[in-house]
Design a protein around this motif. Structure first.
Motif, PDB file in Angstrom:
ATOM      1  N   ARG A  61     -41.953  -3.696 -25.784  1.00  0.00           N
ATOM      2  CA  ARG A  61     -40.994  -2.730 -25.243  1.00  0.00           C
ATOM      3  C   ARG A  61     -40.465  -1.859 -26.364  1.00  0.00           C
ATOM      4  O   ARG A  61     -40.766  -2.079 -27.540  1.00  0.00           O
ATOM      5  N   GLY A  62     -39.668  -0.865 -26.022  1.00  0.00           N
ATOM      6  CA  GLY A  62     -39.091   0.034 -27.002  1.00  0.00           C
ATOM      7  C   GLY A  62     -37.576  -0.014 -26.991  1.00  0.00           C
ATOM      8  O   GLY A  62     -36.965  -0.179 -25.930  1.00  0.00           O
ATOM      9  N   ALA A  63     -36.984   0.143 -28.163  1.00  0.00           N
ATOM     10  CA  ALA A  63     -35.518   0.165 -28.280  1.00  0.00           C
ATOM     11  C   ALA A  63     -34.994   1.557 -27.922  1.00  0.00           C
ATOM     12  O   ALA A  63     -35.690   2.560 -28.064  1.00  0.00           O
ATOM     13  N   GLY A  64     -33.782   1.598 -27.425  1.00  0.00           N
ATOM     14  CA  GLY A  64     -33.126   2.877 -27.180  1.00  0.00           C
ATOM     15  C   GLY A  64     -33.598   3.575 -25.924  1.00  0.00           C
ATOM     16  O   GLY A  64     -33.804   2.964 -24.884  1.00  0.00           O
ATOM     17  N   ARG A  65     -33.833   4.889 -26.033  1.00  0.00           N
ATOM     18  CA  ARG A  65     -34.047   5.737 -24.853  1.00  0.00           C
ATOM     19  C   ARG A  65     -35.495   5.826 -24.388  1.00  0.00           C
ATOM     20  O   ARG A  65     -35.762   6.477 -23.374  1.00  0.00           O
ATOM     21  N   LEU A 113     -43.250  -3.105 -21.085  1.00  0.00           N
ATOM     22  CA  LEU A 113     -42.107  -2.613 -20.314  1.00  0.00           C
ATOM     23  C   LEU A 113     -41.855  -1.177 -20.752  1.00  0.00           C
ATOM     24  O   LEU A 113     -41.380  -0.936 -21.857  1.00  0.00           O
ATOM     25  N   VAL A 114     -42.198  -0.228 -19.892  1.00  0.00           N
ATOM     26  CA  VAL A 114     -42.200   1.179 -20.271  1.00  0.00           C
ATOM     27  C   VAL A 114     -41.009   1.895 -19.647  1.00  0.00           C
ATOM     28  O   VAL A 114     -40.875   1.927 -18.424  1.00  0.00           O
ATOM     29  N   HIS A 115     -40.170   2.449 -20.502  1.00  0.00           N
ATOM     30  CA  HIS A 115     -39.097   3.301 -20.011  1.00  0.00           C
ATOM     31  C   HIS A 115     -39.050   4.555 -20.877  1.00  0.00           C
ATOM     32  O   HIS A 115     -39.486   4.544 -22.031  1.00  0.00           O
ATOM     33  N   GLY A 116     -38.558   5.639 -20.302  1.00  0.00           N
ATOM     34  CA  GLY A 116     -38.505   6.879 -21.059  1.00  0.00           C
ATOM     35  C   GLY A 116     -39.901   7.325 -21.471  1.00  0.00           C
ATOM     36  O   GLY A 116     -40.903   6.990 -20.835  1.00  0.00           O
ATOM     37  N   PRO A 117     -39.990   8.085 -22.577  1.00  0.00           N
ATOM     38  CA  PRO A 117     -41.291   8.615 -22.982  1.00  0.00           C
ATOM     39  C   PRO A 117     -42.244   7.538 -23.503  1.00  0.00           C
ATOM     40  O   PRO A 117     -41.852   6.645 -24.243  1.00  0.00           O
ATOM     41  N   ALA A 118     -43.506   7.655 -23.097  1.00  0.00           N
ATOM     42  CA  ALA A 118     -44.612   6.889 -23.681  1.00  0.00           C
ATOM     43  C   ALA A 118     -45.728   7.896 -23.877  1.00  0.00           C
ATOM     44  O   ALA A 118     -46.480   8.200 -22.937  1.00  0.00           O
ATOM     45  N   CYS A 119     -45.813   8.436 -25.069  1.00  0.00           N
ATOM     46  CA  CYS A 119     -46.672   9.588 -25.324  1.00  0.00           C
ATOM     47  C   CYS A 119     -47.722   9.268 -26.393  1.00  0.00           C
ATOM     48  O   CYS A 119     -47.444   8.517 -27.325  1.00  0.00           O
ATOM     49  N   GLY A 120     -48.902   9.859 -26.257  1.00  0.00           N
ATOM     50  CA  GLY A 120     -49.916   9.724 -27.283  1.00  0.00           C
ATOM     51  C   GLY A 120     -50.214   8.277 -27.623  1.00  0.00           C
ATOM     52  O   GLY A 120     -50.669   7.495 -26.778  1.00  0.00           O
ATOM     53  N   GLY A 121     -49.940   7.906 -28.872  1.00  0.00           N
ATOM     54  CA  GLY A 121     -50.173   6.532 -29.292  1.00  0.00           C
ATOM     55  C   GLY A 121     -49.339   5.534 -28.517  1.00  0.00           C
ATOM     56  O   GLY A 121     -49.779   4.407 -28.262  1.00  0.00           O
ATOM     57  N   ALA A 138     -39.535   6.189 -16.782  1.00  0.00           N
ATOM     58  CA  ALA A 138     -40.787   6.270 -17.547  1.00  0.00           C
ATOM     59  C   ALA A 138     -41.506   7.596 -17.310  1.00  0.00           C
ATOM     60  O   ALA A 138     -41.634   8.069 -16.176  1.00  0.00           O
ATOM     61  N   ARG A 139     -41.990   8.185 -18.429  1.00  0.00           N
ATOM     62  CA  ARG A 139     -42.798   9.414 -18.395  1.00  0.00           C
ATOM     63  C   ARG A 139     -43.904   9.234 -19.421  1.00  0.00           C
ATOM     64  O   ARG A 139     -43.628   9.090 -20.607  1.00  0.00           O
ATOM     65  N   MET A 173     -55.879  13.775 -18.988  1.00  0.00           N
ATOM     66  CA  MET A 173     -56.417  13.917 -20.338  1.00  0.00           C
ATOM     67  C   MET A 173     -56.736  15.362 -20.696  1.00  0.00           C
ATOM     68  O   MET A 173     -56.743  15.732 -21.872  1.00  0.00           O
ATOM     69  N   MET A 174     -56.995  16.199 -19.711  1.00  0.00           N
ATOM     70  CA  MET A 174     -57.341  17.592 -19.984  1.00  0.00           C
ATOM     71  C   MET A 174     -56.146  18.525 -19.993  1.00  0.00           C
ATOM     72  O   MET A 174     -56.253  19.676 -20.416  1.00  0.00           O
ATOM     73  N   THR A 175     -54.988  18.026 -19.526  1.00  0.00           N
ATOM     74  CA  THR A 175     -53.782  18.863 -19.481  1.00  0.00           C
ATOM     75  C   THR A 175     -52.667  18.366 -20.388  1.00  0.00           C
ATOM     76  O   THR A 175     -51.833  19.156 -20.837  1.00  0.00           O
ATOM     77  N   GLY A 176     -52.615  17.066 -20.618  1.00  0.00           N
ATOM     78  CA  GLY A 176     -51.477  16.510 -21.336  1.00  0.00           C
ATOM     79  C   GLY A 176     -50.231  16.443 -20.485  1.00  0.00           C
ATOM     80  O   GLY A 176     -49.138  16.155 -20.990  1.00  0.00           O
ATOM     81  N   ASN A 177     -50.368  16.704 -19.178  1.00  0.00           N
ATOM     82  CA  ASN A 177     -49.205  16.658 -18.292  1.00  0.00           C
ATOM     83  C   ASN A 177     -48.651  15.236 -18.208  1.00  0.00           C
ATOM     84  O   ASN A 177     -49.384  14.253 -18.325  1.00  0.00           O
ATOM     85  N   PHE A 178     -47.370  15.158 -17.974  1.00  0.00           N
ATOM     86  CA  PHE A 178     -46.721  13.860 -17.830  1.00  0.00           C
ATOM     87  C   PHE A 178     -46.988  13.286 -16.447  1.00  0.00           C
ATOM     88  O   PHE A 178     -47.075  14.016 -15.460  1.00  0.00           O
TER      89      PHE A 178
END
Length: 274
Positions: A61-65, A113-121, A138-139, A173-178
């Motif tokens: 999981r990730g800390a914070g936002r 456990l994914v909340h807020g941004p999960a981008c790229g890596g 989650a986005r 993958m072709m747009t990078g859209n959330f």
């Protein structure tokens, strides 16, 4: 990793709770963006799980936002201690792609456990996990295509089509859209969506069920699933499953699981792995 090594981590917090490791990406001021130090620490942690029979389940999981905003571009542009994405010349040397390999190779199931941004890596870390639970905030997106690269990076072109089908994978993958939490659940990218404050309890519910299984049975399930995903022949998959079942039934924990089921009580397993 030893308790002393865990105490020296700079970008991760690892809390050991019995047979469960709670691993938190711990750079909340930077949305847990990935640095070279984080790469080394994550790689060392997941590599260390290969022969660890005390840890049965991992929660990531990730800390914070947010979960993880991807590569820390500011740190990367400093040109010092840059993050490596490609496999190095020396085996088992820390690199970003190696974390994905290590997550899949470790026999413990990983619950993201994914909340807020999960981008790229960060998106790749979530996809390399075995189970994903999304918080309502989650986005997720394939950020690589947005910074002049191919969207095919860190296993995304392997994981996404298998999870959501080629059309949706291509779109992302072709747009990078959330992709937001609700749609992620609709297309099977995550198991479920819960309020952000309910993420830990959702994980605990899964963990309780997993810890009622035999240690070997749980580890072998992940290992067999990994192999079966690479096979196209049904007979080969069934042969693989039968081989795995034979190994599981030759342990004392198998007998205990049968007794506990018949006696309607929690099992008391002797083995810590298998």
């Amino acid at each position: 990793m030893t308790d002393q090594e865990l105490a020296q981590l700079e970008t991760l917090q690892v809390v050991r709770e019995g047979a469960v490791d709670w691993v938190t990406l711990n750079r909340p001021d930077r949305l847990n963006a990935i640095t070279a130090t984080m790469v080394r620490e994550l790689f060392a942690y997941f590599e260390g799980l290969r022969h660890n029979y005390d840890t049965r389940v991992v929660v990531l999981r990730g800390a914070g936002r947010g979960f993880c905003a991807g590569l820390d571009i500011i740190e990367e542009n400093k040109g010092e201690d840059a993050v490596g994405t490609r496999a190095p010349t020396r085996p088992r040397e820390a690199h970003l792609a190696g974390i994905i390999h290590a997550m899949r190779a470790c026999p413990q199931p990983i619950i993201a456990l994914v909340h807020g941004p999960a981008c790229g890596g960060g998106f790749a870390f979530a996809l390399a996990s075995d189970i994903r639970i999304a918080g309502a905030s989650a986005r997720m997106n394939d950020a690589f295509i947005r910074i002049g690269m191919s969207g095919c990076e860190l296993g995304l072109s392997y994981f996404l089509p298998r999870m959501v089908g080629l059309s949706i994978a291509s779109e992302l993958m072709m747009t990078g859209n959330f992709i937001e939490a609700e749609r992620a659940a609709q297309v099977g990218l995550v198991s479920r969506v819960v309020p952000d404050e309910g993420l830990e309890q959702a994980a605990r519910d899964l963990i309780a069920a997993m810890l009622r299984t035999t240690p070997m049975g749980l580890r072998k399930t992940k290992q067999t699933l990994n192999t079966a995903m690479k096979l196209l022949d049904l007979e080969a998959v069934i042969a693989l499953e039968e081989h795995t079942q034979m190994a599981c039934t030759q342990t004392a924990d198998f007998d205990e699981a049968l007794r506990a089921f018949a006696e309607k009580r929690p099992p008391r397993f002797a083995l810590q792995g298998g």
